[in-house]
Write a protein that holds these residues in place. Structure first.
Motif, PDB file in Angstrom:
ATOM      1  N   UNK A 279       0.819  -1.207   0.000  1.00  0.00           N
ATOM      2  CA  UNK A 279       0.000   0.000   0.000  1.00  0.00           C
ATOM      3  C   UNK A 279       0.858   1.265   0.000  1.00  0.00           C
ATOM      4  N   UNK A 280       2.013   1.235   0.664  1.00  0.00           N
ATOM      5  CA  UNK A 280       2.911   2.383   0.606  1.00  0.00           C
ATOM      6  C   UNK A 280       3.379   2.618  -0.825  1.00  0.00           C
ATOM      7  N   UNK A 281       3.763   1.539  -1.489  1.00  0.00           N
ATOM      8  CA  UNK A 281       4.150   1.678  -2.895  1.00  0.00           C
ATOM      9  C   UNK A 281       2.984   2.137  -3.749  1.00  0.00           C
ATOM     10  N   UNK A 282       1.768   1.693  -3.409  1.00  0.00           N
ATOM     11  CA  UNK A 282       0.591   2.113  -4.163  1.00  0.00           C
ATOM     12  C   UNK A 282       0.352   3.612  -4.021  1.00  0.00           C
ATOM     13  N   UNK A 283       0.612   4.171  -2.830  1.00  0.00           N
ATOM     14  CA  UNK A 283       0.507   5.629  -2.675  1.00  0.00           C
ATOM     15  C   UNK A 283       1.430   6.313  -3.673  1.00  0.00           C
TER      16      UNK A 283
ATOM     17  N   UNK B  42       1.701   2.780 -18.273  1.00  0.00           N
ATOM     18  CA  UNK B  42       1.506   2.890 -16.825  1.00  0.00           C
ATOM     19  C   UNK B  42       0.100   2.427 -16.430  1.00  0.00           C
ATOM     20  N   UNK B  43      -0.908   2.817 -17.206  1.00  0.00           N
ATOM     21  CA  UNK B  43      -2.277   2.392 -16.917  1.00  0.00           C
ATOM     22  C   UNK B  43      -2.420   0.878 -17.068  1.00  0.00           C
ATOM     23  N   UNK B  44      -1.732   0.311 -18.027  1.00  0.00           N
ATOM     24  CA  UNK B  44      -1.813  -1.137 -18.227  1.00  0.00           C
ATOM     25  C   UNK B  44      -1.218  -1.895 -17.046  1.00  0.00           C
ATOM     26  N   UNK B  45      -0.064  -1.442 -16.555  1.00  0.00           N
ATOM     27  CA  UNK B  45       0.663  -2.217 -15.552  1.00  0.00           C
ATOM     28  C   UNK B  45       0.155  -1.972 -14.140  1.00  0.00           C
ATOM     29  N   UNK B  46      -0.090  -0.726 -13.766  1.00  0.00           N
ATOM     30  CA  UNK B  46      -0.421  -0.448 -12.367  1.00  0.00           C
ATOM     31  C   UNK B  46      -1.863  -0.844 -12.031  1.00  0.00           C
TER      32      UNK B  46
ATOM     33  N   UNK C 130       3.042   5.095  -6.352  1.00  0.00           N
ATOM     34  CA  UNK C 130       2.766   4.784  -7.754  1.00  0.00           C
ATOM     35  C   UNK C 130       1.591   5.621  -8.277  1.00  0.00           C
ATOM     36  N   UNK C 131       0.569   5.797  -7.459  1.00  0.00           N
ATOM     37  CA  UNK C 131      -0.599   6.558  -7.907  1.00  0.00           C
ATOM     38  C   UNK C 131      -0.277   8.039  -8.048  1.00  0.00           C
TER      39      UNK C 131
END
Length: 294
Positions: free
Chosen positions: A113-117, A188-192, A119-120
């Motif tokens: 979730x930290x990485x998700x912050x 980026x939209x495809x992978x994340x 990455x977003x």
């Protein structure tokens, strides 16, 4: 302006966070806020900034970007001294069962979730040169807010178990997806959202079942929130991936498969939660052909 789930709570937190923000911090635009979120190694400040920037954006107080006057996005996000970041192959085997197993699972989820912050908010700030509707930013600012909420919920659950994020090592592989797709918004939209977040739709229901089976209703409750929000995140990814494919006059499914083979390391592994993926707009024609191709 979309109505956010839990928006009142976000508003309240953002107001408090604003009072606690250091005096030297000034957010001049959405891109500037996204960059500051990425750069800070202070996790409390990272979360507070995410809530504050989202709140300011939905209040209409921020422009998207100030153009060439702004500094570029960093190559890597700021991180605290702990946890130790290891290559995935060097990670120790995770504990299973009992309190140690719960802590190990929650610690790995906190790292995700930290990485998700980051990455977003990197997705938000890095591609402001690409003309996109304001509703695109509405959607992904909402995602950035929710990822910060998820990290906070997991931190609180860890604290109740007498643990904290940083107590265990974590792998350093997630940010590779950002580095590989740093020059291509469609990639980026495809992978994340459509690979990494969609994987959460596959594995989270079984984690909820296991938590309930062991009587850990508090962890199950947190996972329910994450699972619900992730459906929306995948839906936003599918929506804007299709939008850009229409703009480029390419077919979405073959383009998705091409980008995954180019930018994602490793196979897409079943089983897939086809129902949840389809409800989010990610139909099997996107990802099932990649089982044999990878």
């Amino acid at each position: 302006m979309p109505k956010l789930p839990g928006k009142n709570e976000a508003d309240a937190f953002a107001g408090q966070a604003h009072l606690n923000l250091p005096e030297y911090i000034s957010v001049k635009s959405l891109k500037d806020g996204a960059r500051q979120i990425l750069e800070t190694p202070d996790l409390e400040l990272k979360v507070a900034l995410a809530y504050y920037v989202a709140n300011q954006w939905f209040k209409g107080a921020l422009s998207i970007s100030r153009g060439s006057a702004e500094r570029p996005m960093p190559d890597r996000p700021g991180r605290p001294a702990k946890p130790d970041l290891l290559p995935p192959r060097d990670m120790p085997k995770r504990a299973v069962g009992g309190k140690n197993g719960k802590v190990a699972l929650l610690h790995s989820l906190a790292h995700i979730e930290l990485n998700a912050i980051d990455l977003t908010w990197d997705l938000i700030g890095r591609f402001t040169h690409v003309p996109m509707p304001r509703s695109y930013y509405d959607d992904f600012v909402r995602v950035g807010l929710e990822e910060a909420k998820h990290f906070t919920l997991i931190q609180e659950r860890l604290a109740k178990l007498g643990a904290a994020y940083g107590d265990l090592p974590a792998h350093d592989g997630l940010w590779q997806a950002a580095q590989s797709t740093g020059k291509d918004l469609l990639a980026r939209l495809a992978i994340i959202p459509l690979v990494l977040e969609a994987r959460g739709l596959d594995i989270t229901p079984s984690m909820i079942e296991k938590a309930n089976a062991t009587g850990d209703e508090d962890t199950a409750s947190v996972l329910h929130v994450i699972y619900r929000d992730e459906k929306g995140h995948v839906a936003f990814g599918a929506k804007w991936f299709r939008f850009m494919c229409d703009r480029q006059r390419v077919r979405p499914e073959p383009r998705f498969q091409q980008l995954v083979k180019q930018h994602f390391k490793g196979p897409l592994k079943p089983p897939f939660n086809d129902r949840a993926r389809s409800e989010a707009g990610l139909t099997p024609g996107f990802y099932r052909p990649l089982i044999k191709l990878t």
